[in-house]
Design a protein around this motif. Structure first.
Motif, mmCIF file in Angstrom:
data_model
loop_
_atom_site.group_PDB
_atom_site.id
_atom_site.type_symbol
_atom_site.label_atom_id
_atom_site.label_comp_id
_atom_site.label_asym_id
_atom_site.label_seq_id
_atom_site.Cartn_x
_atom_site.Cartn_y
_atom_site.Cartn_z
ATOM 1 N N ILE A 281 0.836 -1.197 0.000
ATOM 2 C CA ILE A 281 0.000 0.000 0.000
ATOM 3 C C ILE A 281 0.876 1.254 0.000
ATOM 4 N N GLU A 282 1.961 1.228 0.768
ATOM 5 C CA GLU A 282 2.877 2.365 0.798
ATOM 6 C C GLU A 282 3.500 2.601 -0.576
ATOM 7 N N GLU A 283 3.823 1.545 -1.273
ATOM 8 C CA GLU A 283 4.373 1.711 -2.627
ATOM 9 C C GLU A 283 3.361 2.376 -3.545
ATOM 10 N N ALA A 284 2.086 1.997 -3.401
ATOM 11 C CA ALA A 284 1.056 2.607 -4.234
ATOM 12 C C ALA A 284 0.895 4.089 -3.910
ATOM 13 N N ALA A 285 0.959 4.426 -2.620
ATOM 14 C CA ALA A 285 0.746 5.810 -2.205
ATOM 15 C C ALA A 285 1.987 6.668 -2.433
ATOM 16 N N ASP A 286 3.156 6.129 -2.120
ATOM 17 C CA ASP A 286 4.373 6.938 -2.097
ATOM 18 C C ASP A 286 5.174 6.887 -3.390
ATOM 19 N N GLY A 287 4.951 5.862 -4.220
ATOM 20 C CA GLY A 287 5.696 5.780 -5.471
ATOM 21 C C GLY A 287 5.610 7.055 -6.298
ATOM 22 N N PRO A 288 4.394 7.564 -6.556
ATOM 23 C CA PRO A 288 4.295 8.813 -7.332
ATOM 24 C C PRO A 288 4.935 10.000 -6.608
ATOM 25 N N ARG A 289 4.966 9.973 -5.286
ATOM 26 C CA ARG A 289 5.548 11.093 -4.532
ATOM 27 C C ARG A 289 7.072 11.047 -4.579
ATOM 28 N N PHE A 290 7.634 9.870 -4.468
ATOM 29 C CA PHE A 290 9.077 9.753 -4.691
ATOM 30 C C PHE A 290 9.426 10.258 -6.093
ATOM 31 N N ALA A 291 8.654 9.809 -7.082
ATOM 32 C CA ALA A 291 8.927 10.210 -8.465
ATOM 33 C C ALA A 291 8.859 11.725 -8.621
ATOM 34 N N GLU A 292 7.887 12.359 -7.948
ATOM 35 C CA GLU A 292 7.750 13.812 -8.051
ATOM 36 C C GLU A 292 8.953 14.519 -7.422
ATOM 37 N N VAL A 293 9.391 14.049 -6.258
ATOM 38 C CA VAL A 293 10.540 14.662 -5.592
ATOM 39 C C VAL A 293 11.793 14.523 -6.446
ATOM 40 N N PHE A 294 11.997 13.362 -7.045
ATOM 41 C CA PHE A 294 13.201 13.135 -7.848
ATOM 42 C C PHE A 294 13.163 13.936 -9.148
#
Length: 469
Positions: A281-294
């Motif tokens: 679930i964390e991967e689903a929620a945070d994956g796009p946020r990691f991508a945005e930060v990078f």
């Protein structure tokens, strides 16, 4: 000289569990860092622990939740990761004397034996606090669990973590994005490796399809190695295990260690599956946020987070049933409670990590402000003749302080000499005679002396005074 197992055991005090932890940390691969070892990109076995601090830290009893961001947690999770990793294969990227020597110590019989003895001591110290932090499910009905999982999924998708919003609001977004990537490297590979470890065994008759589910999950991660390596390379980082060991927050290590602990202790299989569900679930929620930060801080457009295959909301109920229901036949209704326990504990570590990372990013991005605050606090102490506890250090050229956190707010005040101060791979701060900086409790940092000798002081700032400034 190599000691026999009986000699190793006889050298330990069975009544002093700290003696076991100290003996494990005395491994030469875990010695305090030297000046050139801020990063160890060519040596996956070199993992400084600050063993000298174990002289006053107590691992013989559970750590309270209030200390989960303090020094015993950071060093405890460093040591525990070393225990878990000593049972896994790591290879250096190139030949060299240092990785050969440290690798021999890392994989020695002595290290494995002491690690086996130290693991339960460290696990008790680091994980017992979860018993008091966990909110019980309140029902053994799988439908109740499915509902809580769906509600949590919706909440996490809707609410970005504080760490990500902080990273996107900093002045130096490249430095922030790099540090976020360092934290991802501390727990994402570890979590997937824990899944691979959990897959080993013969249990298909009781839990049909679970082994292939876990193996497929680990295989998908192994197949993404080049994608992961490319992501790191975009930030001038390398994929060598523990390459940026000193810059991993204790909470980043803890997130991987929690899954390792549950997969390593085979009796905790239901708890492991609950924690794994949370991780997905964390991967689903945070994956796009990691991508945005990078992308924002580094200009990287990685496909890693799309390729991880994060779980969708429409698949949650079926996934819960697939992982959980066969276990009810083995453990009865208790299976639901145990599965939820793993899920809730992983959630607690994730929330703690979000808080810790947000605070670290905000502090690192405002060092100038904390230098100004240090000047004001120092003047306040001097003008009002306030007596505070004070530590003084006299260190020689190239003497290095392995990265660490303090259990209280401190000033660093250079009386004489020069030192480098660091909290990231992106840059170092040079402090000269008269310079000061405020280091809040639990903020990760290290230092190296540049001059022939450096004298510096660390006044301990009471919480009430800290709040004034």
């Amino acid at each position: 000289m190599t000691l026999a197992p009986s000699e190793i055991l006889s050298s330990l005090d069975p009544e002093d569990s700290n003696s076991i932890v100290k003996a494990f940390a005395a491994n030469t691969a875990f010695r305090a860092a030297e000046w050139e070892e801020l990063t160890t990109e060519d040596n996956p076995y070199r993992r400084p622990v600050r063993p000298d601090d174990l002289a006053w830290l107590d691992y013989s009893k559970p750590m309270p939740a209030a200390k989960a961001l303090k020094l015993s947690a950071l060093l405890g999770h460093r040591m525990l990761r070393n225990v878990y990793d000593s049972g896994l294969l790591y290879l250096p990227p190139t030949a060299g004397k240092a990785p050969e020597t440290d690798g021999a110590a890392f994989y020695s019989d002595r290290n494995r034996m002491l690690g086996a003895l130290a693991a339960p001591v460290l696990e008790q110290h680091l994980f017992t606090l979860l018993d008091g932090e966990r909110k019980p499910l309140g029902s053994s009905d799988p439908a109740h669990l499915r509902r809580e999982v769906r509600e949590y999924y919706q909440q996490r998708i809707a609410e970005p973590g504080r760490a990500f919003t902080t990273a996107l609001a900093t002045k130096d977004r490249k430095a922030s994005a790099t540090f976020v990537m360092l934290q991802l490297s501390a727990f994402l590979p570890a979590a997937r490796t824990a899944v691979g470890r959990a897959a080993l065994g013969e249990y298909d008759a009781t839990h049909p399809g679970a082994r292939t589910f876990l193996l497929d999950d680990y295989r998908s991660w192994a197949g993404l190695h080049d994608t992961y390596r490319t992501l790191l390379a975009g930030a001038a980082l390398k994929p060598t295990a523990a390459a940026y060991w000193q810059l991993c927050l204790g909470t980043s290590l803890a997130r991987g260690n929690h899954l390792h602990q549950l997969s390593h202790n085979r009796e905790k299989y239901p708890e492991f599956l609950g924690a794994l569900l949370h991780h997905k679930i964390e991967e689903a929620a945070d994956g796009p946020r990691f991508a945005e930060v990078f992308e924002d801080g580094l200009g990287l457009r990685s496909t890693l987070f799309d390729a991880l295959g994060a779980v969708r909301e429409t698949d949650l109920d079926a996934l819960v049933d697939r992982l959980l229901l066969p276990l009810v036949g083995v453990y009865g209704d208790r299976a639901v409670d145990r599965f939820h326990q793993g899920f809730a504990d992983a959630r607690w570590f994730s929330q703690l990590w979000d808080e810790d990372l947000a605070e670290q990013l905000a502090w690192a991005d405002s060092i100038e402000l904390h230098q100004e605050k240090a000047e004001r606090i120092s003047k306040h102490i001097e003008d009002n003749n306030i007596v505070v506890d004070l530590d003084t250090f006299v260190e020689s050229n190239e003497e290095t302080s392995t990265t660490h956190v303090h259990n209280e707010h401190r000033l660093v005040m250079v009386e004489r000499g020069q030192m480098h101060f660091w909290n990231n791979t992106t840059h170092k701060l040079e402090f000269n005679e008269g310079d000061k900086v405020l280091i809040p409790v639990s903020r990760l940092h290290g230092s190296t002396v540049l001059s022939g000798e450096c004298t510096y002081h660390q006044p301990i700032i009471p919480e009430e005074m800290y709040q004034q400034f």
